[in-house]
Structures are given as C-alpha cells and as structure tokens.
Design a protein around this motif. Structure first.
Motif, PDB file in Angstrom:
ATOM      1  N   ARG A   1       0.829  -1.202   0.000  1.00  0.00           N
ATOM      2  CA  ARG A   1       0.000   0.000   0.000  1.00  0.00           C
ATOM      3  C   ARG A   1       0.869   1.260   0.000  1.00  0.00           C
ATOM      4  NH1 ARG A   1      -2.666   1.212   3.943  1.00  0.00           N
ATOM      5  NH2 ARG A   1      -1.901  -0.257   5.511  1.00  0.00           N
ATOM      6  N   ARG A   2       2.042   1.160   0.604  1.00  0.00           N
ATOM      7  CA  ARG A   2       2.953   2.301   0.601  1.00  0.00           C
ATOM      8  C   ARG A   2       3.432   2.621  -0.821  1.00  0.00           C
ATOM      9  NH1 ARG A   2       6.575   0.329   3.848  1.00  0.00           N
ATOM     10  NH2 ARG A   2       5.423   0.918   5.731  1.00  0.00           N
ATOM     11  N   LYS A   3       3.519   1.583  -1.656  1.00  0.00           N
ATOM     12  CA  LYS A   3       3.963   1.776  -3.036  1.00  0.00           C
ATOM     13  C   LYS A   3       2.892   2.440  -3.906  1.00  0.00           C
ATOM     14  CE  LYS A   3       6.993  -2.287  -2.853  1.00  0.00           C
ATOM     15  NZ  LYS A   3       7.244  -3.653  -3.383  1.00  0.00           N
ATOM     16  N   THR A   4       1.661   2.512  -3.408  1.00  0.00           N
ATOM     17  CA  THR A   4       0.571   3.110  -4.197  1.00  0.00           C
ATOM     18  C   THR A   4       0.258   4.539  -3.771  1.00  0.00           C
ATOM     19  OG1 THR A   4      -1.162   2.293  -2.674  1.00  0.00           O
ATOM     20  CG2 THR A   4      -0.449   0.812  -4.455  1.00  0.00           C
ATOM     21  N   GLU A   5       1.094   5.115  -2.915  1.00  0.00           N
ATOM     22  CA  GLU A   5       0.802   6.451  -2.384  1.00  0.00           C
ATOM     23  C   GLU A   5       0.737   7.512  -3.480  1.00  0.00           C
ATOM     24  OE1 GLU A   5       3.745   7.109   0.571  1.00  0.00           O
ATOM     25  OE2 GLU A   5       2.748   5.872   2.110  1.00  0.00           O
ATOM     26  N   ASP A   6       1.478   7.339  -4.569  1.00  0.00           N
ATOM     27  CA  ASP A   6       1.502   8.335  -5.640  1.00  0.00           C
ATOM     28  C   ASP A   6       0.487   8.029  -6.737  1.00  0.00           C
ATOM     29  OD1 ASP A   6       3.573   9.626  -4.337  1.00  0.00           O
ATOM     30  OD2 ASP A   6       5.109   8.442  -5.353  1.00  0.00           O
ATOM     31  N   ILE A   7      -0.357   7.017  -6.543  1.00  0.00           N
ATOM     32  CA  ILE A   7      -1.349   6.635  -7.546  1.00  0.00           C
ATOM     33  C   ILE A   7      -2.726   7.099  -7.086  1.00  0.00           C
ATOM     34  CG2 ILE A   7      -2.387   4.708  -8.811  1.00  0.00           C
ATOM     35  CD1 ILE A   7       0.133   3.115  -8.315  1.00  0.00           C
ATOM     36  N   ASP A   8      -3.489   7.649  -8.005  1.00  0.00           N
ATOM     37  CA  ASP A   8      -4.861   8.056  -7.696  1.00  0.00           C
ATOM     38  C   ASP A   8      -5.734   6.790  -7.686  1.00  0.00           C
ATOM     39  OD1 ASP A   8      -7.282   9.241  -7.300  1.00  0.00           O
ATOM     40  OD2 ASP A   8      -7.400  10.183  -9.288  1.00  0.00           O
ATOM     41  N   LEU A   9      -6.102   6.333  -6.511  1.00  0.00           N
ATOM     42  CA  LEU A   9      -6.860   5.096  -6.365  1.00  0.00           C
ATOM     43  C   LEU A   9      -8.364   5.340  -6.290  1.00  0.00           C
ATOM     44  CD1 LEU A   9      -4.625   3.236  -3.746  1.00  0.00           C
ATOM     45  CD2 LEU A   9      -4.647   2.954  -6.225  1.00  0.00           C
ATOM     46  N   ALA A  10      -8.795   6.561  -6.504  1.00  0.00           N
ATOM     47  CA  ALA A  10     -10.221   6.879  -6.439  1.00  0.00           C
ATOM     48  C   ALA A  10     -10.937   6.377  -7.693  1.00  0.00           C
ATOM     49  CB  ALA A  10     -10.430   8.381  -6.293  1.00  0.00           C
ATOM     50  N   LEU A  11     -12.220   6.104  -7.537  1.00  0.00           N
ATOM     51  CA  LEU A  11     -13.074   5.760  -8.668  1.00  0.00           C
ATOM     52  C   LEU A  11     -13.903   6.984  -9.025  1.00  0.00           C
ATOM     53  CD1 LEU A  11     -14.400   2.204  -7.710  1.00  0.00           C
ATOM     54  CD2 LEU A  11     -12.476   2.789  -9.179  1.00  0.00           C
ATOM     55  N   HIS A  12     -13.955   7.303 -10.308  1.00  0.00           N
ATOM     56  CA  HIS A  12     -14.685   8.475 -10.763  1.00  0.00           C
ATOM     57  C   HIS A  12     -15.968   8.016 -11.451  1.00  0.00           C
ATOM     58  CE1 HIS A  12     -11.378  11.268  -9.866  1.00  0.00           C
ATOM     59  NE2 HIS A  12     -10.589  10.258 -10.217  1.00  0.00           N
ATOM     60  N   VAL A  13     -17.094   8.359 -10.850  1.00  0.00           N
ATOM     61  CA  VAL A  13     -18.401   7.991 -11.372  1.00  0.00           C
ATOM     62  C   VAL A  13     -19.112   9.289 -11.746  1.00  0.00           C
ATOM     63  CG1 VAL A  13     -20.567   6.788 -10.925  1.00  0.00           C
ATOM     64  CG2 VAL A  13     -18.457   5.988  -9.860  1.00  0.00           C
ATOM     65  N   GLY A  14     -19.119   9.607 -13.046  1.00  0.00           N
ATOM     66  CA  GLY A  14     -19.675  10.883 -13.466  1.00  0.00           C
ATOM     67  C   GLY A  14     -18.838  12.015 -12.892  1.00  0.00           C
ATOM     68  N   SER A  15     -19.482  12.907 -12.181  1.00  0.00           N
ATOM     69  CA  SER A  15     -18.765  14.027 -11.563  1.00  0.00           C
ATOM     70  C   SER A  15     -18.336  13.719 -10.139  1.00  0.00           C
ATOM     71  CB  SER A  15     -19.669  15.273 -11.565  1.00  0.00           C
ATOM     72  OG  SER A  15     -20.874  15.021 -10.840  1.00  0.00           O
ATOM     73  N   ASP A  16     -18.644  12.520  -9.664  1.00  0.00           N
ATOM     74  CA  ASP A  16     -18.311  12.141  -8.286  1.00  0.00           C
ATOM     75  C   ASP A  16     -17.027  11.326  -8.250  1.00  0.00           C
ATOM     76  OD1 ASP A  16     -20.768  13.057  -6.759  1.00  0.00           O
ATOM     77  OD2 ASP A  16     -21.708  11.766  -8.262  1.00  0.00           O
TER      78      ASP A  16
END
Length: 369
Positions: free
Chosen positions: A139-154
């Motif tokens: 998980r420390r290796k993913t700190e620079d990755i945008d792990l969010a999911l984008h659903v429409g404008s959310d």
C-alpha cells in the motif's frame, strides 16, 4: 421497483405466466400506505412501485428484479457478491495492473448505472465505497497513484475500513477494528446486566448473556481463524467477564471453572466449531456452490487415489506461502475438519454432529493435562 417492469422480468426471465403471473399482479396492485405521527395521519396513498417491506415475497421479488445485474458484471470479468440490495465488485490485482483495473471498474460502474436506469433504479455514488486491501509495504507503493473511482462528476475516495454485512474490514485485514467494536458492544451489555444481576439470578443472567453477548462474539467468527492470539484476546476477555458476572465471581477470580460449569466453549474452540459446521455442510452437500468450490476432498485428487488417505473423509488444506494465507477458509476449514475423529465426520444427522462436535471441543479445551 416498478411493478410493470417486475412483472415483465418474472415473465421473460423466469417463465412465470398464466394464473401465477396474474397472482403476482394481484399481489402488487391496489396497495396503499398511510403515515402517522402522533394523532395526525395522512393518506391513504396509492403505492405504484416497490414491494411491502418485511414481507416474505418482498426479498424474493427484489432478487428476481435485480438478478441479471450479474451479466453486466461478468462482461467486465470482475468478481462479485450480491446480498439483497448490497452489491460488491471484486478484483485481485498486481501493483503494475492497478490503473487498467481502475479503468475496468469504472466502465463496469457506468454500465451498472445504465442498467439501473433501465430498471428505474438509481445508483447512489454517496453510498458507494471502495477499499484496497494489501500489505502495508504494497500500500505504501501506491501512495503516488490516484486510487479513487470516478463515477460521473463524483470521485469515490478509498476508505480505510468498510462494513461488510456487519463485519468491519480494514485495509490490512487485521480485523482489529472489528474485534474492538464487538468487544465494546459486548462489555456494554455486560455492564447493563450487572445492574440487575442480583434480581435476575444466575440462570436467567446466563440466558441473557447468551442472547446479548455470546451471539455477538460468535457472529461471523470464522473470519477470526488463525488470527494471532493477541488479536482475539479481547474477545476472550469479554467472554470471561460474562462468565464471572453469571457466576458472581470477582475480577481476579480464576474463570476456567466458571466457563466449564456454563458449558461455554472458549473463543478459539468456538471458531473451530463454526469452521467444522461449515465443512460438515460442504461434506454432506448442504452448502451453496460458492462454499463447496473452495475446498477439495483428498479422494477427488487423482494423484492421491492410491493412498490410504483417499479412503477417508479428509480434505486438502490450500497450500500457501505466507502465514497470512492460512486464515482463508480453503486452508483453515479443511485443517479444522481433519482434526475430528472419523466417527464424528461420518455422522449423517446435523444435530447429532453439532452435539458430538461440541463435546469433542469441550473435552479438548477443559481436559486437565
């Protein structure tokens, strides 16, 4: 749930027609509801959609209404779990594949949104959660990755812990937050019962402890399999406190004799008990396919057909490189089952099996060495 759409689904996907479909239409039509607050009452109002909440048919009709959602998920090659109106998407991924998988999940969610619109349902992004499970190092290796999911404008940001049917799952699957919550609730009920212990007496107090405390300690306790002893220790302390209150013991009095007199299995044996019951249901063909597919009998392994173990009721524990992997049911379940005597494994009546299993575990827990 739109009534006309539901009737179409029942007819086209499940082949319900004629009198049976007319009965369903009659069940849904001409329903009204009223709202009351104190002496004020509004309505009745005509109900043109949904099914009666809490009714026997309500949950079945909802499952029928949403059953083909699985086809949408399968098109994107994602795993899934569906329980009533709770839908989960699952994917195991390497660190180098995170971004493509995020894109796949987002496409799947967009298709689910379109499917919801076709059924006159609404996907609510504010009630949607995403969590990434993994070791602290990964998980420390993913700190620079945008792990969010984008659903429409959310944008759905990753959560540190999510609730899955009452179980709190944290990012590293330590279950410490869940155990802390369960223990806190258990001690809350113990403190409440302590105030009326002198009125209730030991017998009624023991019954109430089973209803309010032990049931919470037992809920989904198979997820505690092979956790470190220090992690599940708070659960044992809660059970010890419950036993002391029932028996009228002081906080420093030894509790093993109280647990034995109450015929309560310790926490570790309660976990093994639940594992063995699930394995028994698999062994006797009474479990759903998603459970039975997790384990394999030794007799079904072609390379073992000539061995003595192939003629027994043994199951092969899933091999794993890491200690963490021993917590999965495919390893913990067969390992617990294989420790049982053959005469218990051979029982055909589930009630007899549970009784003999508890006696076996009870003797293991309390036999004086």
């Amino acid at each position: 749930m739109d009534h006309d759409t539901l009737l179409q689904v029942l007819n086209r996907r499940f082949g319900i027609d004629g009198l049976a479909l007319d009965w369903c239409r009659d069940y849904l039509s001409d329903r009204t509801q009223t709202f009351q607050s104190g002496s004020l009452q509004s309505g009745p109002h005509t109900v043109s959609c949904s099914v009666p909440q809490g009714s026997v048919l309500g949950s079945k009709k909802f499952v029928a209404y949403t059953e083909d959602l699985v086809e949408v998920v399968n098109r994107h090659q994602l795993g899934h779990h569906l329980y009533a109106n709770d839908t989960q998407l699952l994917k195991s991924v390497r660190l180098t594949e995170i971004l493509p998988v995020i894109d796949t999940i987002q496409h799947c969610i967009r298709d689910i949104h379109s499917w919801c619109a076709s059924r006159r349902l609404q996907l609510n992004p504010t009630k949607t959660e995403v969590i990434w499970f993994g070791s602290k190092a990964n998980r420390r290796k993913t700190e620079d990755i945008d792990l969010a999911l984008h659903v429409g404008s959310d944008a759905i940001r990753p959560a540190g812990v999510v609730r899955d049917l009452g179980v709190l799952l944290d990012e590293e699957l330590t279950l410490k937050q869940h155990i802390s919550k369960v223990t806190s609730v258990a001690f809350y009920h113990i403190r409440r019962l302590k105030k009326v212990r002198s009125i209730l007496g030991p017998v009624i107090t023991a019954c109430l402890m089973s209803a309010f405390v032990l049931t919470r300690l037992d809920y989904c306790n198979v997820v505690f399999a092979n956790l470190p002893a220090a992690t599940i220790a708070p659960l044992q302390r809660a059970q010890n406190a419950a036993a002391r209150l029932v028996k009228g013991l002081g906080p420093r009095d030894h509790v093993s004799s109280a647990l034995r007199d109450l015929h309560w299995l310790p926490i570790q044996q309660r976990i093994i008990y639940k594992l063995c019951v699930l394995m028994y249901q698999i062994h006797t063909g009474r479990s759903p396919s998603y459970m039975s597919s997790l384990v394999i009998a030794t007799a079904d392994i072609s390379s073992r057909s000539g061995l003595r173990s192939a003629s027994t009721n043994r199951y092969e524990p899933h091999t794993t490189r890491l200690k963490f992997g021993e917590r999965c049911f495919s390893h913990a379940g067969p390992k617990a089952w294989n420790t049982l005597p053959a005469d218990i494994q051979d029982l055909t009546d589930e009630t007899s099996f549970k009784r003999r299993l508890k006696t076996f575990l009870f003797q293991q827990a309390y036999t004086v060495q």
